[in-house]
Write a protein that holds these residues in place. Structure first.
Motif, PDB file in Angstrom:
ATOM      1  N   GLU A 130       4.126 -14.350  16.916  1.00 44.59           N
ATOM      2  CA  GLU A 130       2.641 -14.611  16.868  1.00 44.59           C
ATOM      3  C   GLU A 130       2.197 -14.937  15.706  1.00 44.59           C
ATOM      4  O   GLU A 130       2.252 -14.333  14.522  1.00 44.59           O
ATOM      5  CB  GLU A 130       2.042 -13.329  17.277  1.00 44.59           C
ATOM      6  N   ALA A 131       1.227 -16.051  15.488  1.00 44.73           N
ATOM      7  CA  ALA A 131       0.747 -16.559  14.237  1.00 44.73           C
ATOM      8  C   ALA A 131      -0.138 -15.625  13.780  1.00 44.73           C
ATOM      9  O   ALA A 131      -1.051 -14.905  14.420  1.00 44.73           O
ATOM     10  CB  ALA A 131       0.226 -18.098  14.518  1.00 44.73           C
ATOM     11  N   GLY A 132      -0.120 -15.510  12.418  1.00 41.38           N
ATOM     12  CA  GLY A 132      -1.075 -14.790  11.942  1.00 41.38           C
ATOM     13  C   GLY A 132      -2.643 -15.370  11.650  1.00 41.38           C
ATOM     14  O   GLY A 132      -2.661 -16.531  12.204  1.00 41.38           O
ATOM     15  N   VAL A 133      -3.304 -14.739  10.659  1.00 48.34           N
ATOM     16  CA  VAL A 133      -4.555 -15.643  10.247  1.00 48.34           C
ATOM     17  C   VAL A 133      -3.917 -16.742   9.346  1.00 48.34           C
ATOM     18  O   VAL A 133      -3.465 -16.511   8.333  1.00 48.34           O
ATOM     19  CB  VAL A 133      -5.237 -14.617   9.499  1.00 48.34           C
ATOM     20  N   THR A 134      -4.509 -18.026   9.534  1.00 48.55           N
ATOM     21  CA  THR A 134      -4.182 -19.050   8.793  1.00 48.55           C
ATOM     22  C   THR A 134      -5.374 -19.751   8.255  1.00 48.55           C
ATOM     23  O   THR A 134      -6.457 -19.718   9.014  1.00 48.55           O
ATOM     24  CB  THR A 134      -3.405 -19.957   9.567  1.00 48.55           C
ATOM     25  N   GLN A 135      -5.210 -20.105   6.916  1.00 50.01           N
ATOM     26  CA  GLN A 135      -6.340 -20.369   6.116  1.00 50.01           C
ATOM     27  C   GLN A 135      -5.880 -22.001   5.448  1.00 50.01           C
ATOM     28  O   GLN A 135      -4.805 -21.891   5.027  1.00 50.01           O
ATOM     29  CB  GLN A 135      -6.633 -19.569   4.916  1.00 50.01           C
ATOM     30  N   PHE A 136      -6.934 -22.675   5.281  1.00 54.64           N
ATOM     31  CA  PHE A 136      -6.831 -24.135   4.744  1.00 54.64           C
ATOM     32  C   PHE A 136      -8.024 -24.435   3.935  1.00 54.64           C
ATOM     33  O   PHE A 136      -9.122 -24.178   4.517  1.00 54.64           O
ATOM     34  CB  PHE A 136      -6.378 -25.027   5.933  1.00 54.64           C
ATOM     35  N   PRO A 137      -7.868 -25.197   2.755  1.00 52.90           N
ATOM     36  CA  PRO A 137      -6.544 -25.381   2.040  1.00 52.90           C
ATOM     37  C   PRO A 137      -6.187 -24.146   1.464  1.00 52.90           C
ATOM     38  O   PRO A 137      -6.905 -23.259   1.136  1.00 52.90           O
ATOM     39  CB  PRO A 137      -6.942 -26.498   1.119  1.00 52.90           C
ATOM     40  N   SER A 138      -5.130 -24.073   0.784  1.00 52.62           N
ATOM     41  CA  SER A 138      -4.399 -22.826   0.117  1.00 52.62           C
ATOM     42  C   SER A 138      -5.013 -22.967  -1.385  1.00 52.62           C
ATOM     43  O   SER A 138      -5.282 -21.830  -1.753  1.00 52.62           O
ATOM     44  CB  SER A 138      -3.023 -22.747   0.069  1.00 52.62           C
ATOM     45  N   HIS A 139      -5.240 -24.086  -1.616  1.00 53.09           N
ATOM     46  CA  HIS A 139      -5.798 -24.028  -2.959  1.00 53.09           C
ATOM     47  C   HIS A 139      -6.755 -25.306  -3.236  1.00 53.09           C
ATOM     48  O   HIS A 139      -6.487 -26.539  -2.351  1.00 53.09           O
ATOM     49  CB  HIS A 139      -4.924 -24.421  -4.077  1.00 53.09           C
ATOM     50  N   SER A 140      -7.830 -25.278  -3.950  1.00 58.48           N
ATOM     51  CA  SER A 140      -8.958 -26.372  -4.145  1.00 58.48           C
ATOM     52  C   SER A 140      -9.421 -26.400  -5.311  1.00 58.48           C
ATOM     53  O   SER A 140      -9.826 -25.137  -5.868  1.00 58.48           O
ATOM     54  CB  SER A 140      -9.676 -26.267  -2.973  1.00 58.48           C
ATOM     55  N   VAL A 141      -9.388 -27.279  -6.192  1.00 61.15           N
ATOM     56  CA  VAL A 141     -10.075 -27.668  -7.147  1.00 61.15           C
ATOM     57  C   VAL A 141     -11.279 -28.554  -7.089  1.00 61.15           C
ATOM     58  O   VAL A 141     -10.833 -29.797  -6.756  1.00 61.15           O
ATOM     59  CB  VAL A 141      -9.063 -28.105  -8.518  1.00 61.15           C
ATOM     60  N   ILE A 142     -12.393 -28.308  -7.384  1.00 60.05           N
ATOM     61  CA  ILE A 142     -13.562 -29.168  -7.137  1.00 60.05           C
ATOM     62  C   ILE A 142     -14.518 -29.240  -8.495  1.00 60.05           C
ATOM     63  O   ILE A 142     -14.579 -28.150  -9.476  1.00 60.05           O
ATOM     64  CB  ILE A 142     -14.391 -28.939  -5.997  1.00 60.05           C
ATOM     65  N   GLU A 143     -15.159 -29.972  -8.599  1.00 60.72           N
ATOM     66  CA  GLU A 143     -16.284 -30.032  -9.786  1.00 60.72           C
ATOM     67  C   GLU A 143     -17.471 -29.284  -9.371  1.00 60.72           C
ATOM     68  O   GLU A 143     -18.035 -29.515  -8.248  1.00 60.72           O
ATOM     69  CB  GLU A 143     -16.454 -31.365 -10.359  1.00 60.72           C
ATOM     70  N   LYS A 144     -18.117 -28.725 -10.284  1.00 63.88           N
ATOM     71  CA  LYS A 144     -19.404 -27.810 -10.185  1.00 63.88           C
ATOM     72  C   LYS A 144     -20.587 -29.083  -9.362  1.00 63.88           C
ATOM     73  O   LYS A 144     -20.609 -30.159  -9.891  1.00 63.88           O
ATOM     74  CB  LYS A 144     -19.900 -27.920 -11.467  1.00 63.88           C
ATOM     75  N   GLY A 145     -20.956 -28.675  -8.483  1.00 69.55           N
ATOM     76  CA  GLY A 145     -21.884 -29.571  -7.701  1.00 69.55           C
ATOM     77  C   GLY A 145     -21.273 -30.276  -6.586  1.00 69.55           C
ATOM     78  O   GLY A 145     -22.147 -30.481  -5.467  1.00 69.55           O
ATOM     79  N   GLN A 146     -19.833 -29.890  -6.372  1.00 74.14           N
ATOM     80  CA  GLN A 146     -19.528 -30.635  -5.287  1.00 74.14           C
ATOM     81  C   GLN A 146     -19.611 -29.608  -4.138  1.00 74.14           C
ATOM     82  O   GLN A 146     -19.820 -28.595  -4.116  1.00 74.14           O
ATOM     83  CB  GLN A 146     -17.996 -31.208  -5.504  1.00 74.14           C
ATOM     84  N   THR A 147     -19.009 -30.143  -3.021  1.00 71.28           N
ATOM     85  CA  THR A 147     -19.077 -29.443  -1.617  1.00 71.28           C
ATOM     86  C   THR A 147     -17.473 -29.185  -1.338  1.00 71.28           C
ATOM     87  O   THR A 147     -16.783 -29.845  -1.537  1.00 71.28           O
ATOM     88  CB  THR A 147     -19.702 -30.067  -0.703  1.00 71.28           C
ATOM     89  N   VAL A 148     -17.272 -27.863  -0.859  1.00 72.99           N
ATOM     90  CA  VAL A 148     -15.933 -27.446  -0.354  1.00 72.99           C
ATOM     91  C   VAL A 148     -16.010 -26.649   1.075  1.00 72.99           C
ATOM     92  O   VAL A 148     -17.080 -25.942   1.163  1.00 72.99           O
ATOM     93  CB  VAL A 148     -15.058 -26.608  -1.383  1.00 72.99           C
ATOM     94  N   THR A 149     -15.242 -27.047   2.112  1.00 75.65           N
ATOM     95  CA  THR A 149     -15.187 -26.403   3.213  1.00 75.65           C
ATOM     96  C   THR A 149     -13.810 -25.610   3.486  1.00 75.65           C
ATOM     97  O   THR A 149     -13.020 -26.213   3.263  1.00 75.65           O
ATOM     98  CB  THR A 149     -15.534 -27.299   4.281  1.00 75.65           C
ATOM     99  N   LEU A 150     -14.113 -24.490   3.755  1.00 73.00           N
ATOM    100  CA  LEU A 150     -12.748 -23.815   3.986  1.00 73.00           C
ATOM    101  C   LEU A 150     -12.697 -23.286   5.321  1.00 73.00           C
ATOM    102  O   LEU A 150     -13.702 -23.300   6.094  1.00 73.00           O
ATOM    103  CB  LEU A 150     -12.629 -22.456   2.911  1.00 73.00           C
ATOM    104  N   ARG A 151     -11.345 -23.311   5.733  1.00 74.62           N
ATOM    105  CA  ARG A 151     -10.942 -23.160   7.336  1.00 74.62           C
ATOM    106  C   ARG A 151     -10.308 -22.069   7.543  1.00 74.62           C
ATOM    107  O   ARG A 151      -9.360 -21.858   6.882  1.00 74.62           O
ATOM    108  CB  ARG A 151     -10.696 -24.363   7.765  1.00 74.62           C
ATOM    109  N   CYS A 152     -10.811 -21.161   8.459  1.00 74.33           N
ATOM    110  CA  CYS A 152      -9.662 -20.139   8.872  1.00 74.33           C
ATOM    111  C   CYS A 152      -9.634 -20.109  10.431  1.00 74.33           C
ATOM    112  O   CYS A 152     -10.344 -20.330  11.348  1.00 74.33           O
ATOM    113  CB  CYS A 152     -10.621 -18.832   8.779  1.00 74.33           C
ATOM    114  N   ASP A 153      -8.369 -19.910  10.870  1.00 79.14           N
ATOM    115  CA  ASP A 153      -7.831 -19.771  12.251  1.00 79.14           C
ATOM    116  C   ASP A 153      -7.429 -18.483  12.368  1.00 79.14           C
ATOM    117  O   ASP A 153      -6.546 -18.069  11.752  1.00 79.14           O
ATOM    118  CB  ASP A 153      -6.859 -20.760  12.683  1.00 79.14           C
TER     119      ASP A 153
END
Lengths: 114, 116
Positions: free
Chosen positions: B1-24
């Protein structure tokens, strides 16, 4: 305001020794106290947990001791092994209105040396 | 059985940008949680979904953070615009209350966010 205080921040134990990590809480509404183990690059994994109506719970080499009057609980790892080297977090849960919100301590980095 | 999965594992962004994290979450788990750990601090609760509804969002730091769980399955956590203090690891967790009232919470491996 830190609701769960954990100590020590880091701990070095010889293989075969006893590792002891302590936590203290303030909120008497907490009704479930889990310990999580986290290896590098992984998420916290539930190790053992206790309810406040029990003073001690043992699972294999891991024991939780709970002192309700002192609002303290501790994790004891007997016969510590190098594979136990990880970060340990104590936590407390307050269930209310269907919400399950964990409050964590800051963590203890345990190193078990051969 | 799959566990909790998250994406992305790592993200580097600049201040002011947008990031979206996903969780299954684990399949069948109605409860989904977001937590984060800022460097040197404890893991802190952000919010809790029960199916698609927000049960408790008392830990959300400000309105730059938006969490959604469309259809009661996967969840996203958007940070817009990102600030330097948002750097840290974001954990998703899920659980299902059993017949005895037990509620073991399972965590994913986390999404590491660095804002530069």
């Amino acid at each position: 305001q830190q609701q769960v205080k954990q100590s020590p921040q880091s701990l070095i134990v010889q293989k075969g020794g006893i590792s002891i990590i302590n936590c203290a809480y303030e909120n008497t509404a907490f009704d479930y106290f889990p310990w999580y183990q986290q290896f590098p690059g992984k998420g916290p994994a539930l190790l053992i947990a206790i309810r406040p109506d029990v003073s001690e719970k043992k699972e294999g080499r891991f024991t939780i001791s709970f002192n309700k009057s002192a609002k303290q609980f501790s994790l004891h790892i007997m016969d510590s092994q190098p594979g136990d080297s990880a970060t340990y977090f104590c936590a407390a849960l307050q269930r209310g209105a269907g919400s399950y919100q964990l409050t964590f301590g800051k963590g203890t980095k345990l190193s078990v040396i051969p | 059985e799959a566990g909790v999965t998250q994406f992305p594992s790592h993200s580097v962004i600049e201040k002011g940008q947008t990031v979206t994290l996903r969780c299954d979450p684990i399949s069948g788990h109605d409860n989904l949680y977001w937590y984060r750990r800022v460097m040197g601090k404890e893991i802190k609760f952000l919010l809790h979904f029960v199916k698609e509804s927000k049960q408790d969002e008392s830990g959300m730091p400000n309105n730059r953070f938006l969490a959604e769980r469309t259809g009661g399955t996967y969840s996203t956590l958007k940070v817009q615009p990102a600030e330097l203090e948002d750097s840290g690891v974001y954990f998703c967790a899920s659980s299902q209350v059993n017949d005895r009232g037990g509620n073991t919470i399972y965590f994913g491996e986390g999404s590491w966010l660095t804002v530069v």
